[in-house]
Design a protein around this motif. Structure first.
Motif, mmCIF file in Angstrom:
data_model
loop_
_atom_site.group_PDB
_atom_site.id
_atom_site.type_symbol
_atom_site.label_atom_id
_atom_site.label_comp_id
_atom_site.label_asym_id
_atom_site.label_seq_id
_atom_site.Cartn_x
_atom_site.Cartn_y
_atom_site.Cartn_z
ATOM 1 N N THR A 93 0.846 -1.308 -0.023
ATOM 2 C CA THR A 93 0.076 0.037 -0.136
ATOM 3 C C THR A 93 0.871 0.987 -0.009
ATOM 4 O O THR A 93 0.431 2.263 0.173
ATOM 5 C CB THR A 93 -0.807 0.111 1.228
ATOM 6 O OG1 THR A 93 -0.145 0.203 2.200
ATOM 7 C CG2 THR A 93 -1.999 -1.078 1.215
ATOM 8 N N ALA A 130 0.980 -5.797 3.820
ATOM 9 C CA ALA A 130 1.445 -4.564 4.776
ATOM 10 C C ALA A 130 0.858 -4.859 5.879
ATOM 11 O O ALA A 130 -0.238 -5.513 6.298
ATOM 12 C CB ALA A 130 0.953 -3.314 3.869
ATOM 13 N N ARG A 131 1.139 -3.744 6.942
ATOM 14 C CA ARG A 131 0.665 -3.892 8.186
ATOM 15 C C ARG A 131 -0.832 -3.310 8.691
ATOM 16 O O ARG A 131 -1.454 -3.463 9.499
ATOM 17 C CB ARG A 131 1.623 -3.190 9.416
ATOM 18 C CG ARG A 131 1.980 -1.581 9.106
ATOM 19 C CD ARG A 131 2.963 -1.126 10.090
ATOM 20 N NE ARG A 131 3.230 0.362 9.815
ATOM 21 C CZ ARG A 131 3.837 0.880 10.263
ATOM 22 N NH1 ARG A 131 4.762 0.395 11.452
ATOM 23 N NH2 ARG A 131 4.258 2.090 10.150
ATOM 24 N N SER A 132 -1.254 -2.416 7.475
ATOM 25 C CA SER A 132 -2.558 -1.867 7.594
ATOM 26 C C SER A 132 -3.355 -2.667 7.299
ATOM 27 O O SER A 132 -3.513 -3.553 6.735
ATOM 28 C CB SER A 132 -2.620 -0.378 6.636
ATOM 29 O OG SER A 132 -2.244 -0.986 5.402
ATOM 30 N N GLU A 133 -4.690 -2.620 7.900
ATOM 31 C CA GLU A 133 -5.944 -3.295 7.937
ATOM 32 C C GLU A 133 -6.580 -2.966 6.759
ATOM 33 O O GLU A 133 -7.349 -1.833 6.571
ATOM 34 C CB GLU A 133 -6.899 -3.218 8.982
ATOM 35 C CG GLU A 133 -7.968 -4.305 9.364
ATOM 36 C CD GLU A 133 -8.559 -4.092 10.494
ATOM 37 O OE1 GLU A 133 -9.659 -4.992 10.454
ATOM 38 O OE2 GLU A 133 -8.392 -3.568 11.345
ATOM 39 N N HIS A 134 -7.023 -3.845 5.763
ATOM 40 C CA HIS A 134 -7.534 -3.739 4.498
ATOM 41 C C HIS A 134 -8.287 -4.972 4.108
ATOM 42 O O HIS A 134 -7.675 -6.133 4.168
ATOM 43 C CB HIS A 134 -6.718 -3.033 3.136
ATOM 44 C CG HIS A 134 -6.214 -1.729 3.601
ATOM 45 N ND1 HIS A 134 -7.041 -0.655 3.275
ATOM 46 C CD2 HIS A 134 -4.951 -1.179 3.494
ATOM 47 C CE1 HIS A 134 -6.145 0.446 3.856
ATOM 48 N NE2 HIS A 134 -5.002 -0.236 3.789
ATOM 49 N N GLN A 143 -2.938 -8.757 5.749
ATOM 50 C CA GLN A 143 -2.388 -7.828 6.531
ATOM 51 C C GLN A 143 -1.492 -8.693 7.523
ATOM 52 O O GLN A 143 -1.741 -9.805 7.974
ATOM 53 C CB GLN A 143 -3.233 -7.397 7.666
ATOM 54 C CG GLN A 143 -2.909 -6.510 8.590
ATOM 55 C CD GLN A 143 -4.045 -5.956 9.598
ATOM 56 O OE1 GLN A 143 -5.108 -6.408 9.720
ATOM 57 N NE2 GLN A 143 -3.690 -5.139 10.569
ATOM 58 N N ASP A 162 2.268 -8.549 10.054
ATOM 59 C CA ASP A 162 3.058 -7.814 10.972
ATOM 60 C C ASP A 162 4.464 -8.453 10.435
ATOM 61 O O ASP A 162 4.893 -9.549 10.718
ATOM 62 C CB ASP A 162 2.716 -8.287 12.504
ATOM 63 C CG ASP A 162 3.680 -7.452 13.279
ATOM 64 O OD1 ASP A 162 4.582 -6.830 12.848
ATOM 65 O OD2 ASP A 162 3.489 -7.633 14.436
#
Length: 484
Positions: A19, A50-54, A91, A93
């Motif tokens: 992202t 990625a670490r963002s929540e989508h 997602q 980590d």
């Protein structure tokens, strides 16, 4: 001329940092163009991580928006919809265990697995470790790592060691997008595919070489990063070093990844240390209230980091002894231009007399904009009145010479990612090559840091500091004009 597109084997490509800005601007639109060209098999997949929540649907919408912004002309609405169906999102980590089993579940057996580390270098080791810990990496796995590959020799060695603990060198692809440019590869074709140039490509016939990478933008939002890096670390040690290697290297035995990289490594190891009197460092000044200077951009009034650097290098080998190579790169210069100029020596004796003037053949390789090559040759100026000579270019602008096919030439990221899938490392840096470049750069950086000299100021929109002009003038030479 017909452009050939050769499909690659089915693959799973995971983009860590999927992202992020690089993924949105370059990687994902580039993959979409390769899809439109027919280079991807139907069951290949691209997974953002990625670490963002989508959700996957949110990720697909983000990619659709990126394509609309950065590549609105490619393909059709149907192609775009089909491409988006190939996308997944997980997602993850990077420093923990969350999400890794979800990623493992998406991997398809028996196909190429490529992992693009579009993240900070501090996460490279952690990602490499977790790919093995969670059983995701296999013998067909390839990892792609972005620059900066280290801040100095010690950190580059540490990064190499982190990656080598989990992957073989043959699985590691250190990407430098300059090497994916069409003109850079054409430089090798011109040198080694034409009998015309190779006999002349040496100190006996070449007076000097200039490599210029000029940018019109400032450091902008990268101020915090750039002030810890500077033009030397950000551009010279990697991008310009790679261009220098391709210009100066010996012909490899074959066009093979290790054969090419062996010859590039020899060039780096043959570089002499550069005395400080052969280096000019600068910082751009403000150009009005709306265009701050370097010190304002980095919010450090005492900064001694350079936004411009010019230097004279010497390669201590039989081919180039006595022929200097001048490098120049900087921010906020008068035009955006990347060019290599091979300036040949004058004829040993002019039969035309003093009135004919001084003339030299120059081969210029334009990397951006308007990729192409010019060979300047000396001819008689048309008309009566004696033998007046003039230099004119034999022009090969790709967009004109190749016609519509030039529009289908992949950009650097597209080409390099497809090379990863193919397993072709020719245009990627090897670990010992990166370390050799830092081993050359570190003493020079240390010498000016020890002296504590502040870079000289130069006007925004100029060609750089006056001192850079003097660097050439004292040798009886001149920089080529920076123009778009």
């Amino acid at each position: 001329m017909v452009s050939r597109v050769i499909p690659v084997d089915p693959f799973d490509l995971v983009i860590f940092g999927g992202t992020g800005d690089l993924a949105r601007r370059k990687i994902l639109p580039g993959l979409y163009r390769r899809f439109c060209s027919g280079q991807m098999e139907d069951n290949s997949r691209i997974i953002g991580a990625a670490r963002s929540e989508h959700s996957t649907e949110e990720f697909r919408q983000m990619v659709a928006d990126a394509i609309a912004e950065f590549d609105p002309k490619s393909g059709t609405p149907e192609m775009r919809a089909e491409f988006l169906e190939r996308l997944e999102y997980v997602q993850v980590d990077a420093l923990g265990d969350a999400g890794w089993q979800d990623l493992a579940a998406l991997m398809s057996p028996g196909r190429v697995r490529a992992f693009y580390f579009s993240v900070a270098p501090s996460l490279f080791g952690a990602l490499a470790e977790r790919l093995h810990t969670h059983g995701i990496a296999d013998d067909q796995t390839r990892i792609v790592v972005e620059k900066p590959f280290g801040h100095d020799l010690a950190s580059a060695k540490a990064l190499n060691a982190d990656l080598a603990a989990h992957f073989d060198e043959s699985q590691i692809y250190r990407i430098d997008h300059y090497l994916g440019k069409e003109t850079v590869q054409n430089l090798m074709a011109v040198r080694f595919g034409n009998m015309l140039f190779e006999p002349l490509w040496n100190a006996q016939y070449v007076d000097h070489i200039q490599i210029t990478v000029a940018e019109t933008v400032g450091v902008g939002g990268r101020g915090e990063y750039y002030d810890k890096s500077g033009a030397m670390r950000d551009m010279v040690q990697n991008h310009l070093m790679q261009l220098l290697c391709l210009i100066a290297m010996e012909p490899p035995a074959k066009f093979d990844h290790d054969a090419v990289r062996d010859e590039k490594l020899k060039v780096i190891r043959a570089l002499e240390q550069v005395p400080l009197q052969d280096v000019v460092r600068g910082q751009y000044l403000a150009a009005g209230a709306d265009e701050p200077g370097y010190l304002e951009h980095v919010e450090n009034a005492d900064s001694k980091t350079e936004s411009f650097i010019a230097m004279k290098l010497r390669v201590s080998n039989w081919r180039w002894a006595g022929t200097p190579i001048y490098l120049r790169t900087g921010k906020r210069l008068k035009a955006r231009s990347s060019e290599i100029a091979v300036v040949f020596k004058e004829t040993p004796h002019s039969i035309f007399g003093a009135d004919a003037g001084r003339h030299r053949n120059v081969l210029t390789i334009r990397l951006q904009p308007n990729e192409g090559m010019d060979l300047f040759v000396t001819i008689k100026e048309p008309g009566p009145g004696g033998m007046r000579l003039v230099d004119v270019p034999l022009d090969m602008t790709f967009a004109e010479a190749l016609g519509p096919d030039a529009e289908d030439v992949p950009d650097a990221y597209e080409r390099l990612i497809m090379d990863v899938i193919r397993g072709n490392q020719t245009l990627f840096m090897r670990g010992d090559e990166v370390e050799a470049a830092w081993a050359w750069a570190d003493p020079l950086i240390a010498s000016w840091e020890e002296r504590g000299d502040k870079p000289v100021a130069y006007e925004s929109g100029s060609t750089g500091p006056e001192e850079a002009l003097a660097l050439m003038h004292r040798d009886g030479r001149r920089w080529r004009e920076i123009r778009a």
